[in-house]
Design an enzyme around this catalytic site. Structure first.
Site, PDB file in Angstrom:
ATOM      1  N   CYS A  76     -10.743  53.556 -24.955  1.00 17.13           N
ATOM      2  CA  CYS A  76      -9.684  54.723 -24.305  1.00 17.13           C
ATOM      3  C   CYS A  76      -9.777  54.271 -22.725  1.00 17.13           C
ATOM      4  O   CYS A  76      -8.792  54.427 -21.580  1.00 17.13           O
ATOM      5  CB  CYS A  76     -10.214  55.845 -25.264  1.00 17.13           C
ATOM      6  SG  CYS A  76      -9.633  57.444 -23.797  1.00 17.13           S
ATOM      7  N   HIS A 166     -10.744  56.657 -29.965  1.00 12.68           N
ATOM      8  CA  HIS A 166     -12.118  56.591 -30.375  1.00 12.68           C
ATOM      9  C   HIS A 166     -12.311  56.331 -31.785  1.00 12.68           C
ATOM     10  O   HIS A 166     -12.526  57.116 -32.412  1.00 12.68           O
ATOM     11  CB  HIS A 166     -12.779  57.650 -29.902  1.00 12.68           C
ATOM     12  CG  HIS A 166     -13.242  58.037 -28.523  1.00 12.68           C
ATOM     13  ND1 HIS A 166     -14.584  57.685 -27.460  1.00 12.68           N
ATOM     14  CD2 HIS A 166     -12.384  58.432 -27.508  1.00 12.68           C
ATOM     15  CE1 HIS A 166     -13.981  58.141 -26.449  1.00 12.68           C
ATOM     16  NE2 HIS A 166     -12.469  58.745 -26.426  1.00 12.68           N
ATOM     17  N   GLU A 168     -15.820  55.149 -33.072  1.00 11.77           N
ATOM     18  CA  GLU A 168     -16.850  55.616 -33.046  1.00 11.77           C
ATOM     19  C   GLU A 168     -17.137  56.228 -33.640  1.00 11.77           C
ATOM     20  O   GLU A 168     -17.606  57.205 -34.159  1.00 11.77           O
ATOM     21  CB  GLU A 168     -17.988  55.056 -31.526  1.00 11.77           C
ATOM     22  CG  GLU A 168     -17.641  55.913 -30.660  1.00 11.77           C
ATOM     23  CD  GLU A 168     -16.198  55.744 -29.925  1.00 11.77           C
ATOM     24  OE1 GLU A 168     -15.653  55.033 -30.304  1.00 11.77           O
ATOM     25  OE2 GLU A 168     -16.633  56.817 -28.645  1.00 11.77           O
TER      26      GLU A 168
HETATM   27  N1  GLN Z   1      -9.338  60.433 -19.878  1.00 13.07           N
HETATM   28  C1  GLN Z   1      -9.731  59.551 -19.730  1.00 13.07           C
HETATM   29  C2  GLN Z   1      -9.838  59.027 -18.712  1.00 13.07           C
HETATM   30  O1  GLN Z   1      -8.675  59.106 -17.864  1.00 13.07           O
HETATM   31  C3  GLN Z   1     -10.238  59.279 -20.784  1.00 13.07           C
HETATM   32  C4  GLN Z   1     -10.440  60.318 -22.020  1.00 13.07           C
HETATM   33  C5  GLN Z   1     -11.691  58.931 -22.880  1.00 13.07           C
HETATM   34  O2  GLN Z   1     -11.898  58.018 -22.615  1.00 13.07           O
HETATM   35  N2  GLN Z   1     -11.892  59.571 -23.843  1.00 13.07           N
HETATM   36  O3  GLN Z   1     -10.501  57.961 -18.540  1.00 13.07           O
END
Ligand code: GLN
Length: 183
Positions: A76, A166, A168
């Site tokens: 992410c 994610h 985890e």
């Molecule tokens: N939208 C977040 C960002 O730009 C990432 C979101 C996440 O890691 N769950 O960093």
């Protein structure tokens, strides 16, 4: 010894997941920690915050060097930080690079559009969570590791791997298994 970048995000959950697969894992906050790691996980969280903290903690160059030479997995926000370009990034936001992809921040929707879904790996499907997740909008020369409705949601450029989701949160292990196999 796998380091989990411990500036912000789901650090403990990644450490537990790695330990459940038989690896030794620890949080990375300093240059010394980074030197002790043979691989690095960059957790989800907020990519703007993680990159600011990496600059403030004096880690940015060391992380870039690490990414250029050792196995790294980003999830992410970690995927955003490992990309070569991020649509919607702050103008002064530092990326670590390593993955030959361009991503778009928050392209799977905001917090209220968070969802769980089955993503497809070569070995089968697994349930994972998407939270303000980035989309891979240009895959460049990267390899697809997992897909959702035919779109790439996990990618790899050599030793560096990144995923929009994610793992985890749902305890999905495929991504971490692939990462540990690369070490
Ligand atoms: N939208 C977040 C960002 O730009 C990432 C979101 C996440 O890691 N769950 O960093």
């Amino acid at each position: 010894m796998i380091g989990v970048l411990a500036l912000q995000g789901d650090v403990r959950e990644h450490i537990s997941l790695l330990e459940s697969l038989g690896a030794n894992a620890f949080g990375v906050k300093t240059l010394e920690d980074l030197e002790a790691a043979s691989g690095l996980v960059i957790p989800g969280g907020e990519s703007t915050t993680i990159s600011k903290l990496a600059v403030n903690f004096g880690l940015i160059d060391a992380i870039r060097n690490f990414v250029a030479t050792k196995p790294v997995l980003g999830t992410c926000a970690g995927l955003i930080l490992l990309s070569k370009g991020a649509i919607g990034a702050l103008s002064d936001q530092q990326l670590f690079g390593g993955l030959d992809v361009t991503v778009e921040r928050n392209a799977y929707g905001g917090q209220t559009h968070s969802f769980e879904a089955e993503v497809e790996f070569a070995t089968g499907s697994e349930r994972v969570a998407f939270i303000r997740a980035p989309k891979v909008v240009d895959i460049g020369s990267a390899e697809v590791v997992a897909t959702l409705e035919g779109e790439p949601v996990a990618v790899r450029s050599g030793r560096v791997m990144g995923a929009s989701f994610h793992p985890e949160i749902t305890g999905a292990t495929t991504l971490h298994k692939l990462f540990l196999e690369s070490i």
